[in-house]
Scaffold this motif. Structure first.
Motif, PDB file in Angstrom:
ATOM      1  N   UNK A 119       0.859  -1.170   0.000  1.00  0.00           N
ATOM      2  CA  UNK A 119       0.000   0.000   0.000  1.00  0.00           C
ATOM      3  C   UNK A 119       0.899   1.225   0.000  1.00  0.00           C
ATOM      4  N   UNK A 120       0.490   2.251  -0.676  1.00  0.00           N
ATOM      5  CA  UNK A 120       1.208   3.509  -0.633  1.00  0.00           C
ATOM      6  C   UNK A 120       0.429   4.426   0.284  1.00  0.00           C
ATOM      7  N   UNK A 121       1.094   4.837   1.367  1.00  0.00           N
ATOM      8  CA  UNK A 121       0.406   5.604   2.407  1.00  0.00           C
ATOM      9  C   UNK A 121       1.313   6.712   2.919  1.00  0.00           C
ATOM     10  N   UNK A 122       0.712   7.647   3.601  1.00  0.00           N
ATOM     11  CA  UNK A 122       1.467   8.688   4.275  1.00  0.00           C
ATOM     12  C   UNK A 122       2.163   8.055   5.478  1.00  0.00           C
ATOM     13  N   UNK A 123       3.451   8.298   5.594  1.00  0.00           N
ATOM     14  CA  UNK A 123       4.252   7.743   6.680  1.00  0.00           C
ATOM     15  C   UNK A 123       4.254   8.691   7.873  1.00  0.00           C
ATOM     16  N   UNK A 124       4.319   8.126   9.071  1.00  0.00           N
ATOM     17  CA  UNK A 124       4.418   8.990  10.248  1.00  0.00           C
ATOM     18  C   UNK A 124       5.801   9.642  10.318  1.00  0.00           C
ATOM     19  N   UNK A 125       6.733   9.174   9.509  1.00  0.00           N
ATOM     20  CA  UNK A 125       8.077   9.737   9.474  1.00  0.00           C
ATOM     21  C   UNK A 125       8.225  10.784   8.376  1.00  0.00           C
ATOM     22  N   UNK A 126       7.133  11.091   7.687  1.00  0.00           N
ATOM     23  CA  UNK A 126       7.147  12.124   6.653  1.00  0.00           C
ATOM     24  C   UNK A 126       7.050  11.558   5.254  1.00  0.00           C
ATOM     25  N   UNK A 127       6.279  12.211   4.428  1.00  0.00           N
ATOM     26  CA  UNK A 127       6.151  11.822   3.034  1.00  0.00           C
ATOM     27  C   UNK A 127       5.242  10.623   2.834  1.00  0.00           C
ATOM     28  N   UNK A 128       5.085  10.284   1.577  1.00  0.00           N
ATOM     29  CA  UNK A 128       4.286   9.123   1.188  1.00  0.00           C
ATOM     30  C   UNK A 128       5.262   8.018   0.836  1.00  0.00           C
ATOM     31  N   UNK A 129       5.035   6.840   1.394  1.00  0.00           N
ATOM     32  CA  UNK A 129       5.957   5.727   1.189  1.00  0.00           C
ATOM     33  C   UNK A 129       5.191   4.458   0.848  1.00  0.00           C
ATOM     34  N   UNK A 130       5.902   3.559   0.195  1.00  0.00           N
ATOM     35  CA  UNK A 130       5.345   2.243  -0.075  1.00  0.00           C
ATOM     36  C   UNK A 130       5.463   1.425   1.210  1.00  0.00           C
ATOM     37  N   UNK A 131       4.366   0.778   1.592  1.00  0.00           N
ATOM     38  CA  UNK A 131       4.318   0.016   2.830  1.00  0.00           C
ATOM     39  C   UNK A 131       4.046  -1.455   2.545  1.00  0.00           C
ATOM     40  N   UNK A 132       4.533  -2.297   3.444  1.00  0.00           N
ATOM     41  CA  UNK A 132       4.180  -3.713   3.457  1.00  0.00           C
ATOM     42  C   UNK A 132       3.172  -3.869   4.577  1.00  0.00           C
ATOM     43  N   UNK A 133       2.019  -4.415   4.250  1.00  0.00           N
ATOM     44  CA  UNK A 133       0.986  -4.646   5.249  1.00  0.00           C
ATOM     45  C   UNK A 133       0.781  -6.144   5.369  1.00  0.00           C
ATOM     46  N   UNK A 134       1.114  -6.703   6.526  1.00  0.00           N
ATOM     47  CA  UNK A 134       0.889  -8.130   6.750  1.00  0.00           C
ATOM     48  C   UNK A 134      -0.471  -8.295   7.408  1.00  0.00           C
ATOM     49  N   UNK A 135      -1.178  -9.312   6.989  1.00  0.00           N
ATOM     50  CA  UNK A 135      -2.515  -9.563   7.504  1.00  0.00           C
ATOM     51  C   UNK A 135      -2.437 -10.123   8.916  1.00  0.00           C
ATOM     52  N   UNK A 136      -3.469  -9.870   9.704  1.00  0.00           N
ATOM     53  CA  UNK A 136      -3.483 -10.337  11.084  1.00  0.00           C
ATOM     54  C   UNK A 136      -3.308 -11.849  11.112  1.00  0.00           C
ATOM     55  N   UNK A 137      -2.640 -12.318  12.155  1.00  0.00           N
ATOM     56  CA  UNK A 137      -2.304 -13.720  12.276  1.00  0.00           C
ATOM     57  C   UNK A 137      -2.325 -14.088  13.752  1.00  0.00           C
ATOM     58  N   UNK A 138      -3.085 -15.107  14.094  1.00  0.00           N
ATOM     59  CA  UNK A 138      -3.233 -15.505  15.497  1.00  0.00           C
ATOM     60  C   UNK A 138      -1.902 -15.930  16.105  1.00  0.00           C
ATOM     61  N   UNK A 139      -1.026 -16.569  15.309  1.00  0.00           N
ATOM     62  CA  UNK A 139       0.249 -17.044  15.837  1.00  0.00           C
ATOM     63  C   UNK A 139       1.149 -15.867  16.202  1.00  0.00           C
TER      64      UNK A 139
END
Length: 139
Positions: free
Chosen positions: A80-100
């Motif tokens: 996902x491309x999102x606004x970063x809390x560290x500034x600017x818009x960055x490409x992010x890796x989003x891992x899906x929730x996992x019980x383990x």
């Protein structure tokens, strides 16, 4: 004519940017060995213990985590491309929730520089982990 060519070359050179958004899923594919982690409230750097080998393996949309060769976790991920809390818009890796892993859709910005991968948790007082590509010639 030479002046026009020089002007165009300067404009093109100046318009290039060096941001994180050029990293792609293909760049990420493969295995990465954890070398160190830094951050937290103190900002301390912690080298990976010599007796522990933490490896991430990225494929099309699956992230596998290994500790000393034993599979610990398998998760799906997306970009996902999102606004970063560290500034600017960055490409992010989003891992899906996992019980383990007890994660709730973990979000990390990432940057690949040569054979190094930097994963940065998108939260304050969190961590940045540095990984080295394993067998880069194979990818």
């Amino acid at each position: 004519m030479k002046k026009l060519f020089l002007l165009i070359a300067v404009v093109l050179f100046c318009s290039c940017s060096n941001d994180d958004n050029h990293s792609s899923q293909n760049d990420l594919k493969g295995k990465w060995n954890l070398t160190n982690t830094s951050g937290g409230i103190t900002g301390t750097t912690y080298p990976n213990p010599a007796d522990q080998q933490m490896v991430l393996e990225f494929s099309e949309n699956t992230l596998k985590t290994y500790l000393n060769g034993t599979l610990l976790n398998t998760q799906t991920y997306s970009f996902q491309t999102k606004k970063s809390i560290f500034g600017g818009v960055r490409k992010m890796i989003v891992t899906q929730s996992n019980a383990i892993a007890n994660d709730i859709n973990r979000v990390q910005s990432f940057k690949i520089v040569g054979d190094k991968l930097y994963l940065r948790d998108e939260c304050f007082d969190c961590y940045t982990s540095e990984y080295m590509r394993i067998n880069p010639a194979a990818f």
